[in-house]
Design a protein around this motif. Sequence first.
Motif, PDB file in Angstrom:
ATOM      1  N   ALA A  23       5.436   5.991   2.153  1.00 20.53           N
ATOM      2  CA  ALA A  23       6.067   5.838   0.839  1.00 20.53           C
ATOM      3  C   ALA A  23       5.403   4.733   0.027  1.00 20.53           C
ATOM      4  O   ALA A  23       5.183   4.869  -1.184  1.00 20.53           O
ATOM      5  CB  ALA A  23       7.556   5.545   1.015  1.00 20.53           C
ATOM      6  N   GLU A  24       5.070   3.627   0.690  1.00 20.37           N
ATOM      7  CA  GLU A  24       4.423   2.513  -0.013  1.00 20.37           C
ATOM      8  C   GLU A  24       3.031   2.901  -0.505  1.00 20.37           C
ATOM      9  O   GLU A  24       2.642   2.580  -1.638  1.00 20.37           O
ATOM     10  CB  GLU A  24       4.341   1.301   0.919  1.00 20.37           C
ATOM     11  CG  GLU A  24       3.829   0.031   0.256  1.00 20.37           C
ATOM     12  CD  GLU A  24       4.811  -0.574  -0.731  1.00 20.37           C
ATOM     13  OE1 GLU A  24       4.389  -1.429  -1.531  1.00 20.37           O
ATOM     14  OE2 GLU A  24       6.005  -0.193  -0.703  1.00 20.37           O
ATOM     15  N   ILE A  25       2.274   3.596   0.346  1.00 23.56           N
ATOM     16  CA  ILE A  25       0.929   4.022  -0.057  1.00 23.56           C
ATOM     17  C   ILE A  25       1.007   4.972  -1.244  1.00 23.56           C
ATOM     18  O   ILE A  25       0.259   4.818  -2.232  1.00 23.56           O
ATOM     19  CB  ILE A  25       0.201   4.698   1.122  1.00 23.56           C
ATOM     20  CG1 ILE A  25      -0.097   3.677   2.219  1.00 23.56           C
ATOM     21  CG2 ILE A  25      -1.106   5.346   0.647  1.00 23.56           C
ATOM     22  CD1 ILE A  25      -0.588   4.305   3.518  1.00 23.56           C
ATOM     23  N   ILE A  26       1.900   5.941  -1.180  1.00 23.76           N
ATOM     24  CA  ILE A  26       2.024   6.899  -2.277  1.00 23.76           C
ATOM     25  C   ILE A  26       2.424   6.193  -3.571  1.00 23.76           C
ATOM     26  O   ILE A  26       1.896   6.496  -4.651  1.00 23.76           O
ATOM     27  CB  ILE A  26       3.049   7.996  -1.925  1.00 23.76           C
ATOM     28  CG1 ILE A  26       2.544   8.835  -0.749  1.00 23.76           C
ATOM     29  CG2 ILE A  26       3.333   8.883  -3.124  1.00 23.76           C
ATOM     30  CD1 ILE A  26       1.252   9.567  -1.013  1.00 23.76           C
ATOM     31  N   ALA A  27       3.362   5.246  -3.483  1.00 23.52           N
ATOM     32  CA  ALA A  27       3.763   4.497  -4.683  1.00 23.52           C
ATOM     33  C   ALA A  27       2.578   3.747  -5.282  1.00 23.52           C
ATOM     34  O   ALA A  27       2.391   3.726  -6.511  1.00 23.52           O
ATOM     35  CB  ALA A  27       4.897   3.529  -4.337  1.00 23.52           C
ATOM     36  N   HIS A  28       1.756   3.132  -4.435  1.00 27.27           N
ATOM     37  CA  HIS A  28       0.558   2.435  -4.902  1.00 27.27           C
ATOM     38  C   HIS A  28      -0.408   3.427  -5.555  1.00 27.27           C
ATOM     39  O   HIS A  28      -0.960   3.154  -6.628  1.00 27.27           O
ATOM     40  CB  HIS A  28      -0.145   1.726  -3.736  1.00 27.27           C
ATOM     41  CG  HIS A  28       0.353   0.349  -3.467  1.00 27.27           C
ATOM     42  ND1 HIS A  28      -0.236  -0.794  -3.976  1.00 27.27           N
ATOM     43  CD2 HIS A  28       1.405  -0.093  -2.714  1.00 27.27           C
ATOM     44  CE1 HIS A  28       0.417  -1.860  -3.571  1.00 27.27           C
ATOM     45  NE2 HIS A  28       1.416  -1.468  -2.797  1.00 27.27           N
TER      46      HIS A  28
END
Length: 363
Positions: free
Chosen positions: A250-255
């Motif tokens: 989720a964090e990677i996709i948000a970035h």
Amino acid sequence: MGDCQKFHLDRNLPPEPPESRDGLRSTLLKIVDNGCINGIMRHHRYGDNETDQLAASKWLGERFGDVDLSGRIVLTNGAKNGALLLLSLVAKSGDTVVTEELSALAAWEIPRLLGIRVIGTPIDAHGILPDAFEQICRLHAPRALFTVPTLHNPTTHVLGLDRRKDISRVAEKFGVSIIEDDICGMLLPDAPLPFACIGPSNAWYVTGVGKTLSPGFRFGYIVAPTSQHARDFIARFRSTTTWVPSPLSAEIIAHWIADGTAKRVLAAVREEVTARQILATSLLNDCDIVAKPWALNLWLRFPMHQSAADLLLAARREGIFLGAASIFNTKSDRPTNSVRICLGGPSLREELQTALQRLSNLI
């Protein structure tokens, strides 16, 4: 088998462009260097924080345009997981669900797992026939329509906007929920609007990044009809199994969405998919194939006097693995004499070319 090399044209994967590898390396370094990795890894991501909602709204805006998605988005552990949750939400054991007569739902174990009955509705080159769907609604009172209307798996058809409106009216008339799997929707520029924009009161939208960015993320979105539907959904499933995505994904996709990496990777995937489609159609130009420039697969049809099953066996002896149409067929009494050929499995375009040349010789 001529040699030990194997070609998996049975896996409906996107190609992996350099932009994906480079973007992942850069983003992971940023996440570690900013000192908040421990906090990221200790909390589930249901989609109820501002960072995820902003990222999701920006990404899904490519499909929903100016439609307000505030509070309607839920994060999931991929599109298939989302489909399972939604079907279990709208239908119970013994209920009926309608899907395309050739459908990914038939290939999954979801109907058996939930104890639901699946009825396949007739399709043509453009997708579901609204009149046929209405007839099924009259006769069988289904609880839901599960559909893949954009770059349909396996036939690659795209359901036009007018038919979507007709189908939405039928579903609303008979109280049928619509679950739209839009897993490949982002691949198609200017794709028709989702059902959730046409009939928002009864339409659920589910998608993921497995066909557009990378299958390794196991990450997806659900768009609920309203924010209250989204809250009710989370309340029902919050503590159930592992339906939420991993915090790191989720964090990677948000970035990626925030800094434009996601858009660059998507553009690269589209470009490579288009190049592979051109290659495939040129090598199989004497065959009866159905294809779209941005689809991840071809649909190869055979005349009655030829057997798709014979090709599957001959190809396997040559180390080429293809997708049997039978796994998608909801009507066992009407066998489908076709084969799905996936173009994203081989890592290199040259490998795909070798496989398709061998396949062309077999056909």
